[in-house]
Design a protein around this motif. Structure first.
Motif, mmCIF file in Angstrom:
data_model
loop_
_atom_site.group_PDB
_atom_site.id
_atom_site.type_symbol
_atom_site.label_atom_id
_atom_site.label_comp_id
_atom_site.label_asym_id
_atom_site.label_seq_id
_atom_site.Cartn_x
_atom_site.Cartn_y
_atom_site.Cartn_z
ATOM 1 N N ARG A 482 154.639 -70.960 -9.308
ATOM 2 C CA ARG A 482 154.562 -69.500 -9.254
ATOM 3 C C ARG A 482 155.679 -69.110 -10.501
ATOM 4 O O ARG A 482 155.281 -68.204 -11.114
ATOM 5 C CB ARG A 482 155.263 -68.986 -8.018
ATOM 6 C CG ARG A 482 155.138 -67.495 -7.976
ATOM 7 C CD ARG A 482 153.874 -67.160 -7.756
ATOM 8 N NE ARG A 482 153.205 -67.568 -6.614
ATOM 9 C CZ ARG A 482 151.843 -67.216 -6.325
ATOM 10 N NH1 ARG A 482 151.151 -66.355 -7.061
ATOM 11 N NH2 ARG A 482 151.423 -67.671 -5.138
ATOM 12 N N LEU A 483 156.685 -69.803 -10.793
ATOM 13 C CA LEU A 483 157.655 -69.493 -11.836
ATOM 14 C C LEU A 483 156.950 -69.725 -13.226
ATOM 15 O O LEU A 483 157.302 -68.848 -13.966
ATOM 16 C CB LEU A 483 158.702 -70.685 -11.802
ATOM 17 C CG LEU A 483 159.834 -69.902 -12.634
ATOM 18 C CD1 LEU A 483 160.383 -68.670 -12.270
ATOM 19 C CD2 LEU A 483 161.148 -71.274 -12.225
ATOM 20 N N LEU A 484 156.137 -70.618 -13.281
ATOM 21 C CA LEU A 484 155.475 -70.698 -14.660
ATOM 22 C C LEU A 484 154.388 -69.859 -15.005
ATOM 23 O O LEU A 484 154.202 -69.242 -16.069
ATOM 24 C CB LEU A 484 154.525 -72.293 -14.724
ATOM 25 C CG LEU A 484 155.424 -73.497 -15.052
ATOM 26 C CD1 LEU A 484 154.613 -74.608 -14.926
ATOM 27 C CD2 LEU A 484 155.941 -73.194 -16.431
ATOM 28 N N ALA A 485 153.659 -69.238 -13.730
ATOM 29 C CA ALA A 485 152.831 -68.209 -13.812
ATOM 30 C C ALA A 485 153.537 -66.794 -14.418
ATOM 31 O O ALA A 485 153.013 -66.277 -15.257
ATOM 32 C CB ALA A 485 152.199 -67.718 -12.556
ATOM 33 N N TYR A 486 154.724 -66.683 -13.769
ATOM 34 C CA TYR A 486 155.545 -65.101 -14.149
ATOM 35 C C TYR A 486 155.899 -65.460 -15.501
ATOM 36 O O TYR A 486 156.152 -64.662 -16.201
ATOM 37 C CB TYR A 486 156.689 -65.187 -13.095
ATOM 38 C CG TYR A 486 156.260 -64.244 -12.083
ATOM 39 C CD1 TYR A 486 156.412 -62.946 -11.878
ATOM 40 C CD2 TYR A 486 155.648 -65.091 -10.956
ATOM 41 C CE1 TYR A 486 155.766 -62.087 -10.843
ATOM 42 C CE2 TYR A 486 155.231 -64.414 -9.602
ATOM 43 C CZ TYR A 486 155.322 -63.077 -9.728
ATOM 44 O OH TYR A 486 154.954 -62.159 -8.513
ATOM 45 N N TYR A 487 156.419 -66.776 -15.896
ATOM 46 C CA TYR A 487 156.978 -67.096 -17.188
ATOM 47 C C TYR A 487 155.681 -66.688 -18.341
ATOM 48 O O TYR A 487 155.900 -66.256 -19.368
ATOM 49 C CB TYR A 487 157.409 -68.502 -17.406
ATOM 50 C CG TYR A 487 157.973 -68.844 -18.667
ATOM 51 C CD1 TYR A 487 159.317 -68.747 -18.844
ATOM 52 C CD2 TYR A 487 157.208 -69.603 -19.484
ATOM 53 C CE1 TYR A 487 159.819 -69.103 -20.377
ATOM 54 C CE2 TYR A 487 157.849 -70.030 -20.676
ATOM 55 C CZ TYR A 487 159.237 -69.840 -21.098
ATOM 56 O OH TYR A 487 159.793 -70.009 -22.316
ATOM 57 N N LEU A 488 154.631 -67.337 -18.211
ATOM 58 C CA LEU A 488 153.484 -66.861 -18.888
ATOM 59 C C LEU A 488 153.116 -65.234 -19.076
ATOM 60 O O LEU A 488 152.646 -64.917 -20.234
ATOM 61 C CB LEU A 488 152.032 -67.592 -18.438
ATOM 62 C CG LEU A 488 152.238 -69.160 -18.652
ATOM 63 C CD1 LEU A 488 151.148 -69.722 -17.826
ATOM 64 C CD2 LEU A 488 151.812 -69.403 -20.007
ATOM 65 N N ASP A 489 153.554 -64.579 -18.090
ATOM 66 C CA ASP A 489 152.964 -63.293 -17.882
ATOM 67 C C ASP A 489 153.834 -62.276 -18.233
ATOM 68 O O ASP A 489 153.670 -61.371 -19.028
ATOM 69 C CB ASP A 489 152.489 -62.948 -16.431
ATOM 70 C CG ASP A 489 151.972 -61.450 -16.404
ATOM 71 O OD1 ASP A 489 150.780 -61.233 -16.563
ATOM 72 O OD2 ASP A 489 152.717 -60.731 -15.843
ATOM 73 N N ASP A 490 155.247 -62.534 -18.322
ATOM 74 C CA ASP A 490 156.212 -61.462 -18.488
ATOM 75 C C ASP A 490 157.462 -61.796 -19.467
ATOM 76 O O ASP A 490 158.069 -63.006 -19.421
ATOM 77 C CB ASP A 490 157.056 -61.275 -17.088
ATOM 78 C CG ASP A 490 157.831 -60.002 -17.157
ATOM 79 O OD1 ASP A 490 158.947 -59.996 -17.973
ATOM 80 O OD2 ASP A 490 157.697 -59.204 -16.090
ATOM 81 N N GLU A 491 157.598 -61.228 -20.550
ATOM 82 C CA GLU A 491 158.511 -61.324 -21.676
ATOM 83 C C GLU A 491 159.981 -61.357 -20.896
ATOM 84 O O GLU A 491 160.671 -62.410 -21.456
ATOM 85 C CB GLU A 491 158.570 -60.321 -22.647
ATOM 86 C CG GLU A 491 159.405 -60.445 -23.732
ATOM 87 C CD GLU A 491 159.467 -61.713 -24.518
ATOM 88 O OE1 GLU A 491 160.514 -62.097 -25.330
ATOM 89 O OE2 GLU A 491 158.386 -62.271 -24.625
ATOM 90 N N GLU A 492 160.275 -60.684 -20.062
ATOM 91 C CA GLU A 492 161.780 -60.510 -19.528
ATOM 92 C C GLU A 492 161.911 -61.676 -18.750
ATOM 93 O O GLU A 492 163.054 -62.376 -18.700
ATOM 94 C CB GLU A 492 161.825 -59.378 -18.704
ATOM 95 C CG GLU A 492 161.787 -58.098 -19.450
ATOM 96 C CD GLU A 492 162.205 -56.720 -18.547
ATOM 97 O OE1 GLU A 492 162.536 -57.055 -17.500
ATOM 98 O OE2 GLU A 492 162.392 -55.707 -19.159
ATOM 99 N N VAL A 493 161.036 -62.421 -17.861
ATOM 100 C CA VAL A 493 161.219 -63.719 -17.296
ATOM 101 C C VAL A 493 161.395 -64.786 -18.249
ATOM 102 O O VAL A 493 162.149 -65.479 -18.042
ATOM 103 C CB VAL A 493 159.815 -63.908 -16.384
ATOM 104 C CG1 VAL A 493 159.983 -65.380 -15.891
ATOM 105 C CG2 VAL A 493 159.726 -62.902 -15.272
#
Length: 621
Positions: A482-493
């Motif tokens: 899940r963390l990698l998914a958000y990392y791919l999607d969100d610049e702030e993450v």
């Protein structure tokens, strides 16, 4: 061969749509955010092969194969990476500079050996074709083909050839002149060896049918012997043996042409023999295939269902052909239950080749369109062969057999059509037959309903996703995904995670993917899944990236989800680091033969392993 620059690789990859490339080998249908089809890499009764057009990658939810357009061609057609790049460049009409073309420095690779074998088969096909059409040695074979209605255009289209009879080893002599490697020739299947290890041409005195793979390259041959004295002991057809290229159970004659026509027609027509396929092609029926001189196999059925939703079985009209139709429809119904089956029975005593010669192309096309039967209609005729239905016991046996088949039909309307036909023919009432079918239906085994497994990281979408292998993951691994998914999607993450002191993924595989994504973003503004897949070193990493790219990201709760995932991962990471440190200490103690220290550290290591196991048990529970 020089290394292809990343800029050129990106340009070539981005010049094509992966959907267009994969659609040449897999029939795809829109389903949610993906296009779905039957996976070409494993037996796939329920479509589980997803292509993400937006992100330009594929992923199988069952066997977990993944990759971009280069990876697909590499895995399906056994190409090296440079060869895949070259093939995509050709599709995109991009000229690949000569210094980047696949070259001699790959000569020892497995992929290059396959390429050399393909080149050898292509060369053999050209030689046999030349002998057939341009030399006196091929005169008798050319006359045989012309007598069977083969035009020069068809002979050239299918690259038909002739292997001369006698002691002359024409192919071997040519290969030796080209100084080709002995081991390569031995592995090709084009030659046989005597007791002394000497090579000899496998094919003599035979009309040669090149057998092409799904991409149109020659992978083997089937040779039909010409009628002459002294060869009664020879088999009528002699196929290439099993090689790295050719597996007859997994090959279909004319597939590379038929798959293109099948995309338009929506169906593939299954013929018995090579000449049937060629004659049908000459008559304007381009979507015909044939098995390789053997009965239809389950592997061939799986291949057919990748390209279409319907298969038409058109075998000879004699008893052997009827029996072959019966076997084929049963196999297809068992191995590909969602594939629509239709049957075309030719007049008794005629095969498709003979029908085209006698009645012409237009009549053949009209017959194929006007004499289509369902499998049940075929069985109604097939089961009465040799029976005297005026005899009451034979009539009852026949009715019991066909009613059992009708009971397996899921459509009530279709059932009633068949029952009415039986009632009208034999003077029975539809109601009585319906009662009998209902009783039989209660005894038939029920097909279990397919249920998709619950999966922590399964793609979230409004449409149903394919059933996947139950891939149970721990709470920690789920958080990493899940963390990698958000990392791919969100610049702030991305900024938050990159600046987090001491953060490390608990599993090396996820850290490897994170590093690759981070390194790519150091040179590019936005992540490209298709490009990053080329940077990953192994199948596991590519599979992980494809999986997390399919996860749904909830933008309304980004901070909460990301912080929770980071907390879960960081709780696990110190324990992992402690275990690694203890393992290193244990190795040092063992090297200096310090038994007391070895025993003490081993006990501590066991306790850490037990703690780790307890954490995983709690997570799964």
């Amino acid at each position: 061969m020089a290394k292809i620059p990343n800029e050129l690789i990106d340009r070539i990859r981005d010049s094509v749509n992966i959907v267009d490339v994969i659609s040449q080998d897999v029939q795809l249908r829109a389903q949610g955010k993906n296009l779905m089809g039957h996976c070409p890499f494993h037996r796939d009764d329920t479509p589980s092969f997803a292509v993400n057009e937006q992100k330009q990658f594929f992923y199988c939810f069952s066997c977990h194969r993944s990759g971009n357009v280069f990876g697909f061609l590499q895995q399906l057609h056994h190409l090296s990476f440079p060869e895949a790049v070259e093939k995509v460049a050709q599709m995109a009409n991009i000229s690949l500079p000569r210094q980047y073309e696949p070259g001699a420095n790959e000569a020892n690779s497995q992929t290059s050996q396959v390429g050399q074998l393909i080149n050898l088969h292509q060369t053999a096909a050209k030689l046999y074709h030349h002998i057939l059409v341009s030399t006196p040695a091929g005169g008798a074979a050319l006359h045989y083909l012309q007598k069977r209605g083969m035009s020069r255009q068809l002979i050239d289209e299918f690259n038909l050839g002739f292997a001369p009879d006698g002691d002359e080893e024409v192919l071997l002599e040519y290969c030796q002149q080209q100084k080709l490697d002995y081991q390569l020739l031995r592995k090709s299947g084009l030659f046989v060896t005597d007791r002394a290890g000497n090579l000899h041409d496998r094919f003599h005195g035979r009309v040669m049918y090149p057998l092409d793979g799904s991409n149109g390259q020659v992978i083997g041959f089937s040779g039909r012997i010409l009628a002459s004295k002294g060869n009664d002991h020879e088999p009528k057809y002699l196929n290439s043996p099993e090689t790295e290229l050719f597996n007859k159970r997994q090959s279909l004659f004319n597939l590379h042409r038929a798959k293109k026509a099948a995309r338009t027609a929506g169906k593939i027509i299954l013929f018995e023999g090579f000449m049937d396929v060629i004659s049908a092609f000459g008559a304007g029926v381009a979507n015909g295939v044939a098995s390789m001189g053997t009965s239809l196999t389950d592997e061939q059925v799986q291949i057919i269902q990748r390209f279409c939703n319907e298969v038409v079985v058109c075998y000879d009209g004699d008893d052997a052909g009827q029996n072959a139709i019966d076997r084929a429809i049963k196999l297809i119904a068992q191995d590909a239950p969602k594939l629509t089956i239709r049957v075309v029975q030719l007049p008794a005593g005629l095969d498709p080749d003979e029908y085209v010669q006698q009645k012409g192309a237009q009549s053949f096309q009209q017959y194929l369109e006007g004499h289509v039967e369902t499998p049940v209609e075929f069985q109604l005729h097939y089961l009465r062969r040799g029976l005297n239905l005026h005899q009451q016991d034979e009539l009852i046996g026949y009715l019991n057999a066909v009613l059992r088949i009708i009971a397996g039909v899921s459509s009530a309307v279709e059932q009633n059509v068949y029952l009415k036909e039986l009632a009208d023919e034999f003077g029975l009432t539809v109601a009585s037959l319906q009662d009998q079918v209902k009783q039989i239906g209660q005894t038939l085994p029920k097909r279990p309903a397919q249920k998709a497994p619950t999966n922590f990281n399964a793609p979230v979408d409004d449409s149903p996703e394919p059933a996947a292998d139950p891939h149970v993951v721990s709470k920690v691994e789920g958080a990493e995904r899940r963390l990698l998914a958000y990392y791919l999607d969100d610049e702030e993450v991305r900024q938050h995670l990159d600046q987090l002191n001491g953060f490390q993924f608990a599993h090396d595989a996820y850290q490897k993917v994170y590093n690759a994504v981070r390194d790519y973003l150091a040179q590019n503004q936005k992540p490209s899944i298709a490009a990053i897949l080329d940077q990953l070193p192994d199948d596991q990493s590519r599979s992980i990236l494809s999986e997390v790219s399919n996860l749904k990201v909830d933008h309304d709760s980004t901070d909460e989800v990301v912080n929770d995932c980071i907390a879960v991962v960081m709780d696990e990471a110190p324990l992992k680091q402690q275990i690694q440190a203890k393992q290193a200490a244990l190795n040092e103690a063992a090297m200096v033969n310090d038994e007391a220290a070895t025993t003490k550290i081993a006990q501590e290591l066991v306790q850490l392993y037990q703690k780790q196991q307890n954490m995983k048990t709690e997570e799964i529970g």
